[in-house]
Design a protein around this motif. Structure first.
Motif, PDB file in Angstrom:
ATOM      1  N   SER A  46       0.823  -1.219   0.000  1.00 24.23           N
ATOM      2  CA  SER A  46       0.000   0.000   0.000  1.00 24.23           C
ATOM      3  C   SER A  46       0.852   1.260   0.000  1.00 24.23           C
ATOM      4  O   SER A  46       0.381   2.332  -0.375  1.00 24.23           O
ATOM      5  CB  SER A  46      -0.943   0.005   1.210  1.00 24.23           C
TER       6      SER A  46
ATOM      7  N   GLY B 113       3.513   1.437  -1.793  1.00 23.45           N
ATOM      8  CA  GLY B 113       4.160   1.483  -3.097  1.00 23.45           C
ATOM      9  C   GLY B 113       5.478   0.756  -3.152  1.00 23.45           C
ATOM     10  O   GLY B 113       6.253   0.936  -4.105  1.00 23.45           O
TER      11      GLY B 113
ATOM     12  N   ARG C  83      -4.556  -6.715  -9.464  1.00 20.77           N
ATOM     13  CA  ARG C  83      -3.322  -5.918  -9.460  1.00 20.77           C
ATOM     14  C   ARG C  83      -2.946  -5.551  -8.032  1.00 20.77           C
ATOM     15  O   ARG C  83      -3.810  -5.475  -7.145  1.00 20.77           O
ATOM     16  CB  ARG C  83      -3.498  -4.644 -10.297  1.00 20.77           C
TER      17      ARG C  83
ATOM     18  N   GLY D  17      -2.107  -2.710  -6.935  1.00 21.58           N
ATOM     19  CA  GLY D  17      -2.673  -1.421  -6.561  1.00 21.58           C
ATOM     20  C   GLY D  17      -4.057  -1.501  -5.939  1.00 21.58           C
ATOM     21  O   GLY D  17      -4.445  -0.611  -5.166  1.00 21.58           O
ATOM     22  N   GLU D  18      -4.819  -2.508  -6.256  1.00 22.30           N
ATOM     23  CA  GLU D  18      -6.171  -2.614  -5.722  1.00 22.30           C
ATOM     24  C   GLU D  18      -6.250  -3.536  -4.514  1.00 22.30           C
ATOM     25  O   GLU D  18      -7.317  -3.690  -3.917  1.00 22.30           O
ATOM     26  CB  GLU D  18      -7.142  -3.112  -6.802  1.00 22.30           C
TER      27      GLU D  18
END
Length: 207
Positions: A138, A140, A172, A174-175
């Motif tokens: 989360s 990155g 992904r 990111g989600e």
């Protein structure tokens, strides 16, 4: 199946026998005007009988109430012996004998109940290590950065990431965090910890 193959029994007969013996019956005919008829029908849930309610006022509220109690069919107040035979045969065959209007009302009721039902969230359990990995995702962090941060091998990180995405149904990285919060109310690290890790991660990116 012909109606001659169906054995009918009264509620009194069912109560006079054990559930095991009652299994030899196919259907039970119950007077819809009997006291607490819905509770009586519900009590027969343990016996695999097709319960037919007799003398039913053919209104949406009445028919739906009997259906929710577990009745497999009904015969309206205006019905005759032929309606009893047709309704019983249909119920034993796991079919429904009713007017098109009642069929539509039952179908509409199912749709209404489905729209009002709370959304069922799948059970998701993330291990402590997976939560740590997800916290870094989360922020990155890359797999290499997660490996250095948690002192685990890169291959292990990849396995954790794969399991996290699979459990959360995310496609992904990111989600993943958003899905975790949606499904189990998961929250990442506290702002102070996040800032510290972010600074360390940024420092490693520059090195």
């Amino acid at each position: 199946m012909d109606i001659n193959d169906v054995t009918l029994c009264s509620l009194r007969e069912i109560n006079d026998h054990t559930h095991a013996e009652a299994r030899r019956y196919d259907a039970a005919l119950i007077n819809a005007s009997a006291p607490n008829v819905e509770q009586v029908i519900s009590s027969l849930a343990k016996v695999p009988l097709a319960v037919i309610a007799l003398g039913v006022e053919e209104t949406e509220k009445r028919v739906i109430g009997l259906a929710e109690s577990g009745a497999a069919g009904y015969v309206p107040l205006s019905g005759d012996i032929d309606d009893v035979v047709r309704s019983t045969r249909a119920a034993v065959r796991r079919e429904m004998h009713c007017s098109p209007d009642i069929a539509f009302q039952l179908w509409r009721h199912i749709g209404l109940m489905a729209s009002q039902a709370p959304e069922q969230k799948p059970a998701v359990h993330l291990t402590r290590r997976e939560q740590e990995v997800l916290s870094l995702i989360s922020l990155g962090a890359s797999n290499q950065q997660i490996s250095r941060e948690l002192f685990i091998e890169l291959r292990t990180v990849k396995n954790h990431v794969h399991n996290i995405l699979r459990k959360l149904g995310a496609k992904r990285r990111g989600e993943a965090a958003a899905r975790a919060h949606e499904l189990v109310g998961w929250s990442a690290v506290t702002p102070s910890d996040a800032q510290g890790r972010r600074s360390r991660n940024l420092g490693r990116r520059g090195s």
